[in-house]
Design a protein around this motif. Structure first.
Motif, PDB file in Angstrom:
ATOM      1  N   GLY A   1      -1.563   0.283 -10.734  1.00  0.00           N
ATOM      2  CA  GLY A   1      -0.105   0.213 -10.697  1.00  0.00           C
ATOM      3  C   GLY A   1       0.445  -0.784 -11.702  1.00  0.00           C
ATOM      4  O   GLY A   1       1.438  -0.515 -12.391  1.00  0.00           O
ATOM      5  N   GLN A   2      -0.194  -1.935 -11.811  1.00  0.00           N
ATOM      6  CA  GLN A   2       0.231  -2.940 -12.789  1.00  0.00           C
ATOM      7  C   GLN A   2       0.108  -2.391 -14.206  1.00  0.00           C
ATOM      8  O   GLN A   2       0.989  -2.586 -15.038  1.00  0.00           O
ATOM      9  N   ASN A   3      -0.978  -1.689 -14.470  1.00  0.00           N
ATOM     10  CA  ASN A   3      -1.186  -1.129 -15.808  1.00  0.00           C
ATOM     11  C   ASN A   3      -0.210   0.005 -16.106  1.00  0.00           C
ATOM     12  O   ASN A   3       0.165   0.208 -17.253  1.00  0.00           O
ATOM     13  N   MET A   4       0.218   0.737 -15.080  1.00  0.00           N
ATOM     14  CA  MET A   4       1.215   1.793 -15.269  1.00  0.00           C
ATOM     15  C   MET A   4       2.603   1.207 -15.499  1.00  0.00           C
ATOM     16  O   MET A   4       3.420   1.797 -16.186  1.00  0.00           O
ATOM     17  N   THR A   5       2.865   0.070 -14.909  1.00  0.00           N
ATOM     18  CA  THR A   5       4.173  -0.564 -15.014  1.00  0.00           C
ATOM     19  C   THR A   5       4.364  -1.220 -16.374  1.00  0.00           C
ATOM     20  O   THR A   5       5.434  -1.168 -16.953  1.00  0.00           O
ATOM     21  N   ASP A   6       3.327  -1.817 -16.910  1.00  0.00           N
ATOM     22  CA  ASP A   6       3.411  -2.617 -18.124  1.00  0.00           C
ATOM     23  C   ASP A   6       4.148  -1.957 -19.290  1.00  0.00           C
ATOM     24  O   ASP A   6       5.023  -2.578 -19.872  1.00  0.00           O
ATOM     25  N   PRO A   7       3.847  -0.706 -19.664  1.00  0.00           N
ATOM     26  CA  PRO A   7       4.543  -0.106 -20.809  1.00  0.00           C
ATOM     27  C   PRO A   7       6.050   0.050 -20.605  1.00  0.00           C
ATOM     28  O   PRO A   7       6.805   0.122 -21.562  1.00  0.00           O
ATOM     29  N   MET A   8       6.495   0.072 -19.351  1.00  0.00           N
ATOM     30  CA  MET A   8       7.924   0.209 -19.083  1.00  0.00           C
ATOM     31  C   MET A   8       8.697  -1.061 -19.413  1.00  0.00           C
ATOM     32  O   MET A   8       9.905  -1.022 -19.584  1.00  0.00           O
TER      33      MET A   8
ATOM     34  N   THR B   1      -5.523   4.217   1.770  1.00  0.00           N
ATOM     35  CA  THR B   1      -5.118   4.221   3.166  1.00  0.00           C
ATOM     36  C   THR B   1      -4.157   3.058   3.405  1.00  0.00           C
ATOM     37  O   THR B   1      -4.409   1.940   2.959  1.00  0.00           O
ATOM     38  N   VAL B   2      -3.071   3.334   4.107  1.00  0.00           N
ATOM     39  CA  VAL B   2      -2.110   2.289   4.457  1.00  0.00           C
ATOM     40  C   VAL B   2      -2.575   1.684   5.782  1.00  0.00           C
ATOM     41  O   VAL B   2      -2.253   2.175   6.855  1.00  0.00           O
ATOM     42  N   ASP B   3      -3.384   0.614   5.676  1.00  0.00           N
ATOM     43  CA  ASP B   3      -3.983   0.008   6.866  1.00  0.00           C
ATOM     44  C   ASP B   3      -3.649  -1.472   7.033  1.00  0.00           C
ATOM     45  O   ASP B   3      -4.038  -2.096   8.011  1.00  0.00           O
ATOM     46  N   GLY B   4      -2.948  -2.061   6.056  1.00  0.00           N
ATOM     47  CA  GLY B   4      -2.565  -3.460   6.163  1.00  0.00           C
ATOM     48  C   GLY B   4      -3.623  -4.454   5.742  1.00  0.00           C
ATOM     49  O   GLY B   4      -3.429  -5.663   5.867  1.00  0.00           O
ATOM     50  N   ASP B   5      -4.741  -3.980   5.221  1.00  0.00           N
ATOM     51  CA  ASP B   5      -5.810  -4.873   4.754  1.00  0.00           C
ATOM     52  C   ASP B   5      -5.926  -4.786   3.240  1.00  0.00           C
ATOM     53  O   ASP B   5      -6.156  -3.708   2.697  1.00  0.00           O
ATOM     54  N   PHE B   6      -5.779  -5.909   2.566  1.00  0.00           N
ATOM     55  CA  PHE B   6      -5.844  -5.968   1.101  1.00  0.00           C
ATOM     56  C   PHE B   6      -7.308  -6.158   0.703  1.00  0.00           C
ATOM     57  O   PHE B   6      -7.776  -7.261   0.487  1.00  0.00           O
TER      58      PHE B   6
ATOM     59  N   GLN C   1       0.826  -1.205   0.000  1.00  0.00           N
ATOM     60  CA  GLN C   1       0.000   0.000   0.000  1.00  0.00           C
ATOM     61  C   GLN C   1       0.863   1.259   0.000  1.00  0.00           C
ATOM     62  O   GLN C   1       0.567   2.228  -0.704  1.00  0.00           O
ATOM     63  N   LYS C   2       1.952   1.247   0.771  1.00  0.00           N
ATOM     64  CA  LYS C   2       2.858   2.387   0.800  1.00  0.00           C
ATOM     65  C   LYS C   2       3.475   2.602  -0.578  1.00  0.00           C
ATOM     66  O   LYS C   2       3.620   3.728  -1.046  1.00  0.00           O
ATOM     67  N   THR C   3       3.819   1.515  -1.252  1.00  0.00           N
ATOM     68  CA  THR C   3       4.359   1.586  -2.612  1.00  0.00           C
ATOM     69  C   THR C   3       3.334   2.181  -3.570  1.00  0.00           C
ATOM     70  O   THR C   3       3.650   3.074  -4.356  1.00  0.00           O
ATOM     71  N   LEU C   4       2.108   1.680  -3.519  1.00  0.00           N
ATOM     72  CA  LEU C   4       1.066   2.165  -4.430  1.00  0.00           C
ATOM     73  C   LEU C   4       0.774   3.644  -4.194  1.00  0.00           C
ATOM     74  O   LEU C   4       0.550   4.396  -5.137  1.00  0.00           O
ATOM     75  N   LYS C   5       0.815   4.061  -2.950  1.00  0.00           N
ATOM     76  CA  LYS C   5       0.550   5.457  -2.609  1.00  0.00           C
ATOM     77  C   LYS C   5       1.726   6.356  -3.008  1.00  0.00           C
ATOM     78  O   LYS C   5       1.540   7.388  -3.641  1.00  0.00           O
ATOM     79  N   SER C   6       2.940   5.960  -2.651  1.00  0.00           N
ATOM     80  CA  SER C   6       4.113   6.814  -2.845  1.00  0.00           C
ATOM     81  C   SER C   6       4.700   6.753  -4.251  1.00  0.00           C
ATOM     82  O   SER C   6       5.195   7.747  -4.755  1.00  0.00           O
ATOM     83  N   CYS C   7       4.676   5.608  -4.876  1.00  0.00           N
ATOM     84  CA  CYS C   7       5.320   5.432  -6.181  1.00  0.00           C
ATOM     85  C   CYS C   7       4.344   5.538  -7.353  1.00  0.00           C
ATOM     86  O   CYS C   7       4.759   5.834  -8.471  1.00  0.00           O
ATOM     87  N   TYR C   8       3.077   5.275  -7.102  1.00  0.00           N
ATOM     88  CA  TYR C   8       2.089   5.264  -8.186  1.00  0.00           C
ATOM     89  C   TYR C   8       0.971   6.281  -7.988  1.00  0.00           C
ATOM     90  O   TYR C   8       0.021   6.323  -8.780  1.00  0.00           O
TER      91      TYR C   8
ATOM     92  N   ALA D   1      13.006   8.992   0.622  1.00  0.00           N
ATOM     93  CA  ALA D   1      12.099   8.009   0.023  1.00  0.00           C
ATOM     94  C   ALA D   1      12.565   7.695  -1.381  1.00  0.00           C
ATOM     95  O   ALA D   1      12.970   8.573  -2.133  1.00  0.00           O
ATOM     96  N   LEU D   2      12.540   6.419  -1.733  1.00  0.00           N
ATOM     97  CA  LEU D   2      12.955   5.953  -3.059  1.00  0.00           C
ATOM     98  C   LEU D   2      11.886   5.043  -3.633  1.00  0.00           C
ATOM     99  O   LEU D   2      11.220   4.325  -2.910  1.00  0.00           O
ATOM    100  N   CYS D   3      11.763   5.031  -4.940  1.00  0.00           N
ATOM    101  CA  CYS D   3      10.902   4.086  -5.626  1.00  0.00           C
ATOM    102  C   CYS D   3      11.739   3.442  -6.720  1.00  0.00           C
ATOM    103  O   CYS D   3      12.375   4.148  -7.508  1.00  0.00           O
ATOM    104  N   GLY D   4      11.740   2.116  -6.780  1.00  0.00           N
ATOM    105  CA  GLY D   4      12.495   1.435  -7.830  1.00  0.00           C
ATOM    106  C   GLY D   4      12.157  -0.038  -7.873  1.00  0.00           C
ATOM    107  O   GLY D   4      11.747  -0.624  -6.882  1.00  0.00           O
TER     108      GLY D   4
END
Length: 94
Positions: free
Chosen positions: A51-58, A35-40, A23-30, A88-91
């Motif tokens: 996020g998956q759809n944003m990553t695909d073209p790369m 909410t970062v609450d630990g529940d999927f 969740q932190k990744t999806l919020k910060s990188c995408y 903070a880093l995203c990679g």
């Protein structure tokens, strides 16, 4: 559930620190408004699909399916959030 290896799967219904990290990744990188609450739940699943759809073209040679399931290919190619020396880093992990 996440097992610390590339062959993990984290579907809707999972919970815990590994979900918080996602969740932190999806919020910060995408830029996902979640909410970062630990529940999927449904909101995390929808954010992951985006996020998956944003990553695909790369990665044109990698088949990242926007299905909202955090599996081995998503784990490898989705950018991940981390902090280093207070910055903070995203990679991607590959």
């Amino acid at each position: 559930m996440y097992n610390g290896k590339w062959n993990c799967t984290m579907p809707q219904g999972a919970s815990g620190d590994h979900v918080r990290a996602l969740q932190k990744t999806l919020k910060s990188c995408y830029g996902q408004n979640i909410t970062v609450d630990g529940d999927f739940g449904q909101v995390t699943k929808s954010a992951l699909k985006s996020g998956q759809n944003m990553t695909d073209p790369m990665y044109p040679n990698v088949d990242i399916v926007g299905d909202g399931v955090y599996g081995p290919i998503t784990a490898k190619y989705l950018s991940h959030y981390a902090t280093r020396n207070g910055s903070a880093l995203c990679g991607a992990l590959h």
